[in-house]
Structure formats: C-alpha cells, structure tokens
Design a protein around this motif. Structure first.
Motif, mmCIF file in Angstrom:
data_model
loop_
_atom_site.group_PDB
_atom_site.id
_atom_site.type_symbol
_atom_site.label_atom_id
_atom_site.label_comp_id
_atom_site.label_asym_id
_atom_site.label_seq_id
_atom_site.Cartn_x
_atom_site.Cartn_y
_atom_site.Cartn_z
ATOM 1 N N PRO A 142 14.620 -9.337 -1.316
ATOM 2 C CA PRO A 142 14.668 -7.897 -1.623
ATOM 3 C C PRO A 142 13.762 -7.547 -2.797
ATOM 4 C CG PRO A 142 16.685 -8.998 -2.340
ATOM 5 C CD PRO A 142 15.913 -10.006 -1.552
ATOM 6 N N ILE A 143 13.080 -6.426 -2.682
ATOM 7 C CA ILE A 143 12.178 -5.960 -3.736
ATOM 8 C C ILE A 143 12.778 -4.701 -4.353
ATOM 9 C CG2 ILE A 143 9.848 -5.188 -4.288
ATOM 10 C CD1 ILE A 143 10.031 -8.084 -3.322
ATOM 11 N N LYS A 144 13.271 -4.816 -5.597
ATOM 12 C CA LYS A 144 13.872 -3.678 -6.283
ATOM 13 C C LYS A 144 13.103 -3.284 -7.536
ATOM 14 C CE LYS A 144 18.558 -4.412 -4.591
ATOM 15 N NZ LYS A 144 20.011 -4.548 -4.949
ATOM 16 N N THR A 145 12.328 -4.236 -8.082
ATOM 17 C CA THR A 145 11.589 -3.965 -9.309
ATOM 18 C C THR A 145 10.151 -4.457 -9.160
ATOM 19 O OG1 THR A 145 12.139 -6.092 -10.333
ATOM 20 C CG2 THR A 145 13.705 -4.267 -10.663
ATOM 21 N N ALA A 165 18.026 5.397 -3.807
ATOM 22 C CA ALA A 165 17.161 4.376 -3.220
ATOM 23 C C ALA A 165 16.582 3.492 -4.308
ATOM 24 C CB ALA A 165 16.038 5.040 -2.426
ATOM 25 N N SER A 166 16.337 2.252 -3.959
ATOM 26 C CA SER A 166 15.720 1.322 -4.903
ATOM 27 C C SER A 166 14.580 0.614 -4.205
ATOM 28 C CB SER A 166 16.740 0.304 -5.423
ATOM 29 O OG SER A 166 17.256 -0.480 -4.355
ATOM 30 N N GLY A 167 13.618 0.164 -4.979
ATOM 31 C CA GLY A 167 12.468 -0.526 -4.419
ATOM 32 C C GLY A 167 11.213 -0.152 -5.172
ATOM 33 N N VAL A 168 10.089 -0.521 -4.621
ATOM 34 C CA VAL A 168 8.797 -0.234 -5.232
ATOM 35 C C VAL A 168 8.047 0.729 -4.318
ATOM 36 C CG1 VAL A 168 6.603 -1.202 -5.977
ATOM 37 C CG2 VAL A 168 8.723 -2.438 -6.452
ATOM 38 N N LEU A 169 7.589 1.822 -4.890
ATOM 39 C CA LEU A 169 6.976 2.898 -4.129
ATOM 40 C C LEU A 169 5.452 2.792 -4.179
ATOM 41 C CD1 LEU A 169 7.646 5.645 -2.646
ATOM 42 C CD2 LEU A 169 7.194 6.736 -4.852
ATOM 43 N N VAL A 170 4.815 2.928 -3.026
ATOM 44 C CA VAL A 170 3.357 2.973 -2.958
ATOM 45 C C VAL A 170 2.921 4.409 -3.272
ATOM 46 C CG1 VAL A 170 1.316 2.652 -1.519
ATOM 47 C CG2 VAL A 170 3.303 1.140 -1.232
ATOM 48 N N ASP A 187 10.186 1.093 4.080
ATOM 49 C CA ASP A 187 10.920 2.324 4.389
ATOM 50 C C ASP A 187 9.889 3.442 4.401
ATOM 51 O OD1 ASP A 187 12.263 4.834 4.064
ATOM 52 O OD2 ASP A 187 14.067 3.761 3.489
ATOM 53 N N ARG A 188 9.639 4.016 5.590
ATOM 54 C CA ARG A 188 8.662 5.095 5.727
ATOM 55 C C ARG A 188 9.370 6.349 6.227
ATOM 56 N NH1 ARG A 188 3.390 3.523 8.868
ATOM 57 N NH2 ARG A 188 3.099 2.413 6.872
ATOM 58 N N ASN A 189 9.537 7.313 5.298
ATOM 59 C CA ASN A 189 10.220 8.576 5.633
ATOM 60 C C ASN A 189 11.609 8.345 6.227
ATOM 61 O OD1 ASN A 189 7.943 10.104 4.840
ATOM 62 N ND2 ASN A 189 7.003 9.809 6.843
ATOM 63 N N GLY A 190 12.336 7.380 5.633
ATOM 64 C CA GLY A 190 13.685 7.113 6.097
ATOM 65 C C GLY A 190 13.769 6.187 7.290
ATOM 66 N N ARG A 191 12.626 5.735 7.811
ATOM 67 C CA ARG A 191 12.608 4.839 8.970
ATOM 68 C C ARG A 191 12.175 3.448 8.544
ATOM 69 N NH1 ARG A 191 8.569 3.947 13.002
ATOM 70 N NH2 ARG A 191 7.234 5.435 11.873
ATOM 71 N N TRP A 230 -4.583 -0.484 3.326
ATOM 72 C CA TRP A 230 -4.516 0.602 4.305
ATOM 73 C C TRP A 230 -4.074 0.094 5.682
ATOM 74 C CZ3 TRP A 230 -4.110 5.517 3.614
ATOM 75 C CH2 TRP A 230 -4.676 6.153 2.513
ATOM 76 N N ARG A 231 -4.286 -1.187 5.950
ATOM 77 C CA ARG A 231 -3.884 -1.734 7.247
ATOM 78 C C ARG A 231 -2.370 -1.906 7.347
ATOM 79 N NH1 ARG A 231 -8.300 -6.664 8.073
ATOM 80 N NH2 ARG A 231 -10.150 -5.515 7.300
ATOM 81 N N ILE A 232 -1.713 -1.925 6.188
ATOM 82 C CA ILE A 232 -0.293 -2.280 6.174
ATOM 83 C C ILE A 232 0.598 -1.098 5.757
ATOM 84 C CG2 ILE A 232 1.402 -3.936 5.327
ATOM 85 C CD1 ILE A 232 -1.004 -5.150 6.869
ATOM 86 N N VAL A 233 0.216 -0.427 4.678
ATOM 87 C CA VAL A 233 1.099 0.592 4.094
ATOM 88 C C VAL A 233 0.383 1.939 3.974
ATOM 89 C CG1 VAL A 233 2.535 -1.021 2.802
ATOM 90 C CG2 VAL A 233 0.434 -0.132 1.766
ATOM 91 N N ARG A 234 1.158 2.961 3.645
ATOM 92 C CA ARG A 234 0.658 4.300 3.388
ATOM 93 C C ARG A 234 1.276 4.815 2.092
ATOM 94 N NH1 ARG A 234 -2.144 2.633 6.562
ATOM 95 N NH2 ARG A 234 -2.755 3.397 8.619
ATOM 96 N N PRO A 235 0.600 5.718 1.386
ATOM 97 C CA PRO A 235 1.219 6.319 0.194
ATOM 98 C C PRO A 235 2.563 6.955 0.550
ATOM 99 C CG PRO A 235 -1.109 6.872 0.280
ATOM 100 C CD PRO A 235 -0.790 6.190 1.589
ATOM 101 N N GLY A 236 3.562 6.676 -0.245
ATOM 102 C CA GLY A 236 4.907 7.164 0.028
ATOM 103 C C GLY A 236 5.820 6.124 0.633
#
Length: 483
Positions: free
Chosen positions: A448-451, A417-422, A471-475, A432-438
């Motif tokens: 596309p965001i890879k770096t 997988a590629s991208g930027v991880l929270v 991408d949240r837990n593969g979804r 917190w309104r948009i994303v979650r850790p992981g």
C-alpha cells in the motif's frame, strides 16, 4: 277584567314591534363596521379579495428596484487566446519561419453586486482566467477591477475597484434562513448584454443539493426569468435584501425555462468576508462521512419520515470524533436547520469559520441529543510538498504529492482518501503511458502507498516487473508493467 287583559296584549305587541324596529336600525348602522371587519379578517387571514382602493391597484416594485438596482453592476472580462499555439512559439527561429501565433480577444459578460466599499461579488465562471476585468455601474461609470479571491468550489469571485473615495450604493445581506418557498423575489442583472433587466418570481425550492454546479451545492431555486448574462447578479427579497447570487439555469435551449439557481447569501457573505479580511478562504469541516437516510433507515430508527444523515465514518481526532460522534449516529439538524444529505450538511458547516461552534441534533441510542462541535480546518499543509519522480520505473516524469485531508478538500477529493496523488506529468515522459494527472497511486507490488516515503521505497526496489493499482475518478485500475 277582560279590558285589562286586552290592554296587556296591546302593550306586548307594541313592545315587540318597537324591539324589532330597534334591531333593524342597529343592523343598518353597524352593517358597514361588520363588512369592514370581515374585509380586514379576510386580508390578514391571507384569503383572496379584490383591491379595496386605487392605491392597492397601483402597487409597484419600482421603489424597490430604484433602491437596489444601482448596486448591481456589469462585469466585463477579457482573455487573450492564442490560436494554433505551438510549444516552440517563443523560439525566435520558429517565429522567423512560421510567424507569431495569431491572437484573439475572448470577451465575456456577467453581472455583479456591490456588497461593501468597492467590494463586488460575482460568479467565478464570469471572471475565470480573465486577463482584464472591467466593472460598469448602472450610472455608466467604469472602473478597472482587481480579483482578490476566486473560489471555484462555490463558483464565487470577489473583486475590488478603486472609486477614489466616491461613495457607492450597496446591498445588505438577507437572512437566508427566513427564506421560504413562495416568497416573492426579484432577479436583477444584464441578460444577453441588452442592459440591466429586472424580472420577478417566487422562491420555488430551497436547499437544492443535486444541481451539480459547484462542490458546495445548496441552491435557492426561483422561477424569476434568469438568462445568460444574469450570472453574478442579485436575487433580492421584497425588503431589498440580497438573498442570493444568480448562478445557473436549467435549460435545454440556452434560455430561461423558469428554473434558476442562486447561491444563498450566507455562503456569499462567508466568501466575501474571507476575501476582504484574510485574502483566502479556509473551510471548516466536521471530520465525518455520512449517507442520506432512506425510508427503511428512518423506519428502523423510529422516525415518521426520512430526515437527516447517518454517520458512516469518523476521522480520528477530528472535530466530530472530539465531540463524541460515532458511526451509526443520525444527524437531523445543524444549527437548528434540517439536513437531508451530506452535501447540505457540508454546505451549512462551510458557512462558518474555523474555530466556531456548531450545534448538531443527533439521534443516538434511540434518544435525541444536542452536541456541540468546534469546527476546524482539515489537517495537513495548505500547499502540497511536490516531488518529481525520476529513474527507471513506470512513474518517471510524474510530479506527485502526498494526499492529506486538507489537500483533498482543496482539490475537491474525498478527505478520507489516502495515497499519493499525481499532480502533473512532464511532456513526453514515460509516465504518460501509465498514469494521468489526478490519479491516486494506491499500491505498488501489493504494497500500500499512503505516503511519499512509501512510494520512494517501492520505486527503489530493483525489479523489472511492477504491479500497479490506481484510483482514477473513483474507479480502481490495476495492471502489470514490465520494463
């Protein structure tokens, strides 16, 4: 003439009677030998027979238990838990009005095995987040323990105690490759805290990869009774060798149902060696993705049965790529051992160290080939370079890291997988309104965001509308945010 013929007949009868008597005598004399031979053949032919002596009737595992049990210890862990803790709990003014948060000590009990000079291996879940660790030997000696390595992904932890040069009993590692279904094993541990207990059974299955207890699942399954408290204890063979560390049970009631799982000794040895010699574990990888071989795939490949894994992706310039593996190659064995899924392949590779060479048996173009692969750690830094995002955008207050194969492996994610991880979000941050850790940030405004550079450039744009894909837990999750 008649008299001569009569004499001949009498002599013939006499010889016949004598021969019969001699044969009967030989049968009586040799009968015990044939019986013994039959019994010996029956014994070594593994056929059922009754015990032949009082000594065989009184056979016992007691000598084996006396040899091994002193090296199996109890592991006590203590953890201080604050109840009703508040984010202002450390503020003196808050404490003046509301008092100090109540604390309670959470105790847990497991087992461990001495495998070296003061070195003890147990399960990670036995010692996880512990503030204090105490090891109690079978002779009731007690020692404070130091955690030198905790590996959540294999559910193993390595402790060290200082015995001030006093010798300790140890257990030798067995060769798990020789372990077969039907082998007799003993499970030694401290179930329910009642004291050291020994149970016996057989290996009921090997290479269980679908248990889901750890990322590197390749368990030995046994019907020896294993209960809570046995975790971290020894599973030994009839030679007194360690073949596994008891780790989990299959149970609907919390008690033993005759299905226990143990981490094979080859992985235990790898983790212990890494802890003692390096202080950390670096897992090698093959640099490929694979899928299990179905009956239809096996038939198409000309195989008589489903075996092996089909390579579906090869990481550029990775170990598999350098060894010449291609998509569509079918791997049937690694180091002489059959594989049936990617988890098993991954486990067997992980029992080796980076730089070592593994031999893969592959089916390529209808022909079998033996391919040598030099194992290497996944590329990327061991620690992620973290960046805290600030500004007027949907990710304000989020801490992120660029996902590399090595970081992905450490976090149990797909190394392809590629991208930027929270990784973290500040309290009360807009993110917190948009994303979650992981969450993995895949694209922003169709870019596309890879770096991290890609992310910074996307967030620097002056816009009030943000089309985001995560991408949240593969979804995959997508939506539009307007600020």
């Amino acid at each position: 003439m008649m008299q001569t013929n009569n004499m001949t007949r009498h002599v013939s009868k006499l010889l016949l009677v004598s021969l019969v008597a001699v044969l009967a005598l030989l049968a009586v004399v040799l009968s015990p030998l044939f019986t013994a031979n039959a019994q010996e053949t029956s014994f070594f032919g593994n056929e059922k027979r009754v015990p032949q002596s009082q000594a065989e009737v009184e056979l016992s595992y007691a000598p084996l238990v006396k040899q091994v049990s002193p090296a199996v210890v109890n592991v006590y862990s203590k953890k201080v838990v604050r109840q009703n803790a508040s984010p202002f709990a450390n503020d003196p003014v808050f404490r003046q009005f509301f008092g100090t948060p109540r604390e309670r000590v959470q105790n847990s009990l497991g087992s461990g095995v001495i495998v070296g000079d003061g070195v003890i291996v147990t399960n990670n879940h036995v010692v996880a987040d512990a503030d204090e660790l105490l090891v109690v030997l079978s002779d009731r000696r007690e020692y404070e323990a130091e955690l030198i390595l905790a590996d959540e992904r294999t559910d193993l932890a390595v402790l060290r105690i200082d015995t001030e040069c006093e010798p300790l009993p140890t257990v030798e590692y067995g060769d798990t490759r020789d372990t077969e279904v039907g082998d007799i094993v003993l499970a030694i541990g401290n179930p329910f805290g009642v004291g050291q207990t020994v149970t016996t059974g057989i290996i009921s299955a090997t290479a269980r990869t679908d248990v889901g207890v750890s990322d590197y699942s390749f368990f030995l399954q046994t019907d020896a009774a294993v209960n809570p408290g046995n975790s971290g204890g020894a599973l030994v063979n009839t030679k007194g060798e360690l073949v596994g560390i008891n780790s989990a049970i299959f149970s609907r009631s919390g008690g033993s149902n005759g299905i226990g799982f143990a981490i094979p000794a080859e992985m235990v040895k790898r983790v212990v060696d890494a802890a003692v010699n390096e202080g950390r574990i670096v897992r090698p990888w093959l640099g490929l993705k694979a899928q299990s071989v179905t009956y239809d795939i096996a038939k198409a490949q000309g195989l008589s049965r489903p075996v092996g894994v089909m390579v579906t992706e090869v990481f550029d310039d990775g170990p598999a790529d350098k060894a010449g593996l291609k998509r569509g190659d079918l791997i049937t064995e690694i180091d002489g051992r059959e594989v049936f899924d990617e988890t098993g392949l991954k486990f067997l590779a992980a029992t080796r160290s980076p730089g070592e060479i593994s031999s893969l048996r592959i089916l390529h173009g209808g022909k079998y080939e033996d391919v040598k692969v030099t194992l290497a750690p996944p590329p990327g830094a061991t620690k992620a370079e973290l960046e805290l995002l600030e500004g007027r955008h949907p990710f304000s207050g989020a801490e992120v890291a660029e996902l590399s194969p090595r970081l992905a492996e450490e976090m149990g994610r797909d190394p392809f997988a590629s991208g930027v991880l929270v990784t973290r979000i500040l309290r009360r941050a807009y993110a917190w309104r948009i994303v979650r850790p992981g969450d993995l940030i895949v694209s922003i405004n169709d870019e596309p965001i890879k770096t991290l550079k890609d992310l910074d450039e996307a967030l620097a744009e002056e816009t009030s509308r943000w089309a985001i894909e995560l991408d949240r837990n593969g979804r995959r999750i997508s939506g539009t945010v307007t600020l």
